[in-house]
Write an enzyme that holds these catalytic residues in place. Structure first.
Site, mmCIF file in Angstrom:
data_model
loop_
_atom_site.group_PDB
_atom_site.id
_atom_site.type_symbol
_atom_site.label_atom_id
_atom_site.label_comp_id
_atom_site.label_asym_id
_atom_site.label_seq_id
_atom_site.Cartn_x
_atom_site.Cartn_y
_atom_site.Cartn_z
ATOM 1 N N HIS A 62 34.022 -20.341 32.441
ATOM 2 C CA HIS A 62 34.098 -20.853 34.170
ATOM 3 C C HIS A 62 32.796 -20.741 34.099
ATOM 4 O O HIS A 62 32.361 -21.483 34.391
ATOM 5 C CB HIS A 62 34.458 -19.313 34.936
ATOM 6 C CG HIS A 62 34.968 -18.786 35.327
ATOM 7 N ND1 HIS A 62 35.964 -19.288 35.853
ATOM 8 C CD2 HIS A 62 36.037 -16.954 34.971
ATOM 9 C CE1 HIS A 62 37.126 -18.793 36.093
ATOM 10 N NE2 HIS A 62 37.017 -17.351 35.280
ATOM 11 N N ASP A 70 45.031 -12.419 31.676
ATOM 12 C CA ASP A 70 45.451 -11.868 32.469
ATOM 13 C C ASP A 70 46.628 -12.075 33.442
ATOM 14 O O ASP A 70 46.286 -11.977 34.834
ATOM 15 C CB ASP A 70 43.625 -12.330 33.279
ATOM 16 C CG ASP A 70 43.597 -13.426 32.478
ATOM 17 O OD1 ASP A 70 44.204 -14.190 32.773
ATOM 18 O OD2 ASP A 70 41.691 -13.434 33.048
ATOM 19 N N ASP A 95 44.677 -18.755 31.524
ATOM 20 C CA ASP A 95 44.135 -18.088 31.516
ATOM 21 C C ASP A 95 44.607 -18.059 32.970
ATOM 22 O O ASP A 95 44.890 -18.838 33.786
ATOM 23 C CB ASP A 95 42.156 -18.015 31.922
ATOM 24 C CG ASP A 95 41.961 -16.723 32.173
ATOM 25 O OD1 ASP A 95 41.344 -15.860 31.552
ATOM 26 O OD2 ASP A 95 42.095 -16.637 33.312
ATOM 27 N N HIS A 117 42.622 -17.556 35.607
ATOM 28 C CA HIS A 117 41.711 -18.138 36.482
ATOM 29 C C HIS A 117 41.439 -19.595 36.469
ATOM 30 O O HIS A 117 41.576 -19.998 35.468
ATOM 31 C CB HIS A 117 40.651 -17.345 36.537
ATOM 32 C CG HIS A 117 40.621 -15.836 37.372
ATOM 33 N ND1 HIS A 117 40.552 -15.036 35.790
ATOM 34 C CD2 HIS A 117 40.562 -15.341 38.166
ATOM 35 C CE1 HIS A 117 40.681 -14.066 36.280
ATOM 36 N NE2 HIS A 117 40.712 -14.048 38.209
HETATM 37 ZN ZN LIG Z 1 40.525 -15.194 34.137
#
Ligand SMILES: [Zn+2]
Length: 366
Positions: free
Chosen positions: A139, A264, A176, A178
């Site tokens: 991120h 995740d 992931d 996200h």
């Molecule tokens: Zn994540």
């Protein structure tokens, strides 16, 4: 040729902040564990150890990345800001992101480990490998820490490898849960890196990871987002791999495949609503390996990102490492049968619509 594992206990000493999950603790929030805690990662390493697999891997204890390496992605002002926050005892440095006392030097080890695993794969020391590092990186923007991420580990390491090995085609597969917004932004106008992110639709960052974000300028067409609906499981991921990820890699022909690996997307994760289980991670890894064998002498470097289920993340990690190494241990995932039986694991029509729309993006690749 063997599989590598990068691990340094100091990464587990990174203090992600005084929170409940990821919300700052205070007068109305009792302090609790941080979601991005060391134990999920330590338990992966410990399961590898107890299973006996650790003894059969090439173990690398990484050095901190040099400032000049981090500066390939982040401006000096950003790097010195993180350093100052860290030397002053720790501070909030971005959205949901805290750097602890001396955390600057720990984050440098995380980045250094990411460089080490890619270098090990490219210099022939290992066939493939996994950097089990924290804090994570996918991120982090060039000038902004966010989402528990300080330095853009994968992007920094790719820039370093491009310089060292004259690579002009690298692919990132970010599984992931996200959105891999950092690499998307860093390589948005750069045709030398294909960025593919499979993520839960509009989870984090908000308003990020749309299918319409395809890159710009010379990089137009080389950013592929597959924003999967919450509830996606085995069938949705399998379809996304069969119809989008693998064809995109085959079309792009990378010299190295980098996986931003978060666990995740597993069915027991507290921060996402996806339903993968360890045998799916094994299958996806196998498909990437077959693709890499065809395209780039099997060169796959995986970097750890998220994954917050203390119970299930270790088995997902073991499944990936067993597959990468080709060594089956005697340990069976005790959760696999349970999560694999969740309703809706098969590809659902609304998920298939997303995957089929994303399939059109493969034609835009250059
Ligand atoms: Zn994540």
């Amino acid at each position: 040729m063997a599989t590598g594992l990068v691990y340094h206990e100091i990464c587990m000493w990174h203090d992600a902040g005084n929170v409940s999950s990821f919300v700052p603790a205070g007068l109305d929030v009792q302090p609790d564990r941080h979601a991005e805690e060391p134990e999920t990662k330590r338990r992966i390493r410990n399961l590898l150890d107890v299973s006996g697999l650790l003894d059969q891997l090439i173990l690398i204890k990484p050095e901190p990345a040099e400032i000049s390496q981090i500066a390939r992605v982040h401006p000096d002002s950003y790097i010195s800001g993180i350093e100052e926050a860290s030397k002053s005892g720790g501070a909030e440095v971005g959205l949901n992101t805290f750097i602890g006392n001396e955390g600057f030097d720990i984050a440098r080890v995380s980045t250094g480990g990411s460089i080490a695993i890619m270098d090990g794969v490219l210099n022939g020391q290992m066939k493939n490998g996994y950097a089990l590092v924290r804090p994570p990186g996918h991120h982090a923007r060039p000038t902004e820490a966010m989402g528990f991420c300080i330095f853009a580990n994968a992007s920094i390491a790719i820039r370093e490898m491009q310089e060292k090995y004259q690579l002009d085609r690298v692919a990132i597969v970010d599984w992931d849960a996200h959105h891999g917004n950092g690499a998307e932004e860093i390589f948005y106008e750069d045709p030398s890196v294909l960025t593919i992110s499979l993520h839960q639709d509009n989870l984090f960052p908000l308003d990020s990871g749309a299918m319409s974000s395809i890159g710009e300028g010379r990089g137009e067409g080389n950013n592929i987002n597959v924003p999967l609906p919450p509830g996606s499981g085995r069938g949705a991921y399998q379809a996304a791999f069969d119809r989008v990820v693998i064809p995109a890699l085959q079309a792009y022909k990378p010299q190295l495949i980098v996986v931003c690996s978060g666990f995740d997307a597993c069915g027991l994760d507290p921060l996402a609503r996806l339903m993968l289980h360890s045998s799916v991670y094994a299958n996806l890894t196998k498909q990437l390996m077959e693709c890499a064998d065809d395209l780039c002498q099997g060169r796959i470097a995986m970097l750890h990102e998220g994954g917050y289920s203390r119970a299930l993340a270790p088995y997902c990690g073991l499944a990936v490492m067993e597959t990468l190494s080709g060594i089956k241990t005697n340990i069976t995932d005790p959760f696999d049968e349970y999560v694999s039986a969740f309703g809706g694991q098969d590809l659902q029509p609304h998920q298939e619509a997303v995957v089929n729309e994303a399939r059109g993006l493969v034609d835009n690749l250059r």
